[in-house]
Design a protein around this motif. Structure first.
Motif, short mmCIF file in Angstrom:
data_model
loop_
_atom_site.label_atom_id
_atom_site.label_comp_id
_atom_site.label_asym_id
_atom_site.label_seq_id
_atom_site.Cartn_x
_atom_site.Cartn_y
_atom_site.Cartn_z
N LEU A 1 0.84 -1.22 0.00
CA LEU A 1 0.00 0.00 0.00
C LEU A 1 0.87 1.26 0.00
O LEU A 1 0.55 2.24 -0.68
CB LEU A 1 -0.95 0.00 1.20
N ASP A 2 1.98 1.23 0.75
CA ASP A 2 2.92 2.36 0.72
C ASP A 2 3.36 2.63 -0.72
O ASP A 2 3.33 3.75 -1.21
CB ASP A 2 4.18 2.07 1.55
N LEU A 3 3.78 1.55 -1.38
CA LEU A 3 4.31 1.70 -2.74
C LEU A 3 3.22 2.15 -3.72
O LEU A 3 3.48 2.94 -4.63
CB LEU A 3 4.95 0.39 -3.20
N LEU A 4 2.01 1.64 -3.51
CA LEU A 4 0.90 2.08 -4.36
C LEU A 4 0.71 3.58 -4.26
O LEU A 4 0.60 4.28 -5.27
CB LEU A 4 -0.41 1.38 -3.95
N GLU A 5 0.70 4.07 -3.02
CA GLU A 5 0.45 5.50 -2.81
C GLU A 5 1.64 6.36 -3.23
O GLU A 5 1.48 7.52 -3.59
CB GLU A 5 0.10 5.76 -1.35
N GLU A 6 2.83 5.77 -3.17
CA GLU A 6 4.03 6.54 -3.55
C GLU A 6 4.22 6.63 -5.06
O GLU A 6 5.14 7.27 -5.52
CB GLU A 6 5.27 5.91 -2.92
#
Ligand SMILES: Cc1ncc(COP(=O)(O)O)c(C=O)c1O
Length: 439
Positions: free
Chosen positions: A330-335
């Motif tokens: 999810l971090d990477l998705l948002e980043e």
């Protein structure tokens, strides 16, 4: 494995090591497993997969839309190893712990808020849990679903699945009370409708059912895929699910968005339902949310959470290592990965639409973000499905080092890891163009 810029096929396919494993597989594994082509992975990095014979492939299917962050993403590996070193399991059904609580808070926020969260291990478990929430809350006996839908293969979800009768053959009787209506397919509209009127025709059909045989006050929920996955990557007409939701609300029918395949950023937004501004009562996530670690979630509106402790549970659901993988995902998705899915997806769709001009038996190119369907036809005028051509395209793509997957009667689905770069997408287009030219 080096981050190569090109597929590399060094052996006939399957190579000798893959062949040996496939022979052992055939002797011992359940005959229900499908093997669309003989690929046996050894390791992966980024969007690249190497098979056991050292052949290198560009992955355009991500293990059925699962490996969101590709292979061996350092951030996912770090999160997983850190959590595994702390504790790997304590049964979240009985004992709370921080990784899953954080993940639930995060999913709730990403999905618009107001939800409670239940964790499972797979898509079908999310569907089963949703059926139980609907039953427990509404006490209503009927569920509406769509033909072409895929919701899983356990006995409850199988009653909703209707993408292919082979999934159901031999397993009846299934859960009673499930009624199917056709999915609004703009390229192949049912009931002789035109693409422009298909949404309205299906809505009218639902109203007709409500009048003639299906009392709407006894329908608990409508299960729907905002983009149909296994059915052939079908994007419904704009506004269709808004109008259906309005009709459902009139009768207190819950809307259950099965975002197992389309969700988790794949279409360029966290939920595919966001494109239409839908506000489903229940949202189902699995596949891409854990970057390959088995985890699923059902998010159901606070007011539906009336069931008591013990009403539902599972030993492994919400495993903390899978939850950590999901948080990193999810971090990477948002980043940036959601934005990448939108832009590289649009680039691929444009590219395939250009290739259509040279290869008209590629009848339809459709999708959103990195959920792209290529529909093959015998004749672009009649739009008659061509499963044989689709399968042969997949086989020749495999020979060129591209991994794709069939979906529906005549569609090839492309659902690469969301980390795919523009250069890698261009390479995929170039190689697929060569495949089309070979016919
Ligand atoms: C929309 C949808 N729902 C549910 C499922 C079932 O998920 P699983 O295979 O993890 O049980 C799938 C799997 O393809 C799916 O695409």
């Amino acid at each position: 494995m080096s981050q190569s810029k090109h597929p590399e096929i060094k052996t006939p396919l399957p190579g000798p090591k893959a062949q040996a494993i496939l022979e052992r597989d055939k002797a011992v594994l359940s005959t229900s497993y499908v093997r669309p082509y003989p690929f046996v992975p050894a390791r992966g990095e980024g969007v690249w997969l190497e098979d056991v014979d050292g052949n290198r492939f560009l992955d355009l299917m991500a293990g059925i839309a699962v490996n969101t962050t590709g292979y061996a993403h350092p951030r996912v590996l770090e999160a997983v190893s850190e959590q595994a070193a702390r504790f790997q399991h304590l049964c979240f059904s009985d004992f709370s712990s921080e990784p899953q609580v954080s993940l639930a808070e995060r999913l709730n926020k990403l999905s618009g808020g107001g939800f409670r969260v239940y964790f499972g291990n797979s898509g079908t478990e999310a569907v089963e849990a949703a059926i139980k929430v609907v039953r427990y809350h509404t006490h209503r006996p009927y569920i509406l679903a769509f033909t072409g839908a895929f919701h899983g293969r356990t006995l409850g979800s199988l009653a909703l699945t209707s993408s292919n009768s082979k999934y159901r053959k031999g397993f009846a009787p299934l859960l009673p009370g499930v009624v199917h209506v056709p999915y609004p397919h703009p390229y192949r509209p049912p009931f002789g409708a035109s693409p422009d009127e298909v949404g309205q025709v299906i809505l009218d059909y639902v109203k007709h059912l409500f009048r003639t045989k299906l009392p709407p006050e006894e329908v608990g929920a409508i299960f729907f895929e905002p983009i149909q996955g296994e059915g052939g990557y079908i994007v419904p007409p704009k506004g269709f699910f808004n109008e259906l939701s309005e009709l459902a609300r009139r009768y207190g029918i819950l809307m259950v968005a099965d975002e197992v395949q389309a969700g988790s950023g794949r279409t360029g937004r966290f939920l595919a339902s966001e494109y239409d501004g839908l506000d489903p009562d229940i949202v189902l996530l699995a596949k891409g949310m854990g970057s390959g670690y088995p985890i699923s979630a059902i998010l159901f509106k606070e007011e539906l959470s009336s069931w008591p402790p013990g009403a539902h549970g599972t030993t492994f659901g919400g495993n903390p290592v899978a939850a950590a993988a999901s948080m990193a995902t999810l971090d990477l998705l948002e980043e940036g990965l959601m934005a990448n899915a939108a832009s590289v997806g649009a680039r691929l769709m444009d590219g395939f639409r250009s290739l259509q001009a040279e290869f008209p038996r590629l009848g339809d190119v459709r999708g959103r973000g990195l959920m792209i369907g290529l529909d093959f036809v015998k004749d672009p005028q009649t739009r008659e499905e061509d499963a044989e051509l689709r399968d042969e395209v997949a086989r020749r793509a495999f020979e060129k080092g591209l991994l794709t997957l069939p979906a529906g009667p005549s569609t090839l689905r492309l659902s690469p890891p969301l980390i795919i770069s523009e250069a890698e997408a261009d390479l995929a287009l170039e190689l697929m163009g060569e495949v089309f030219k070979s016919f």
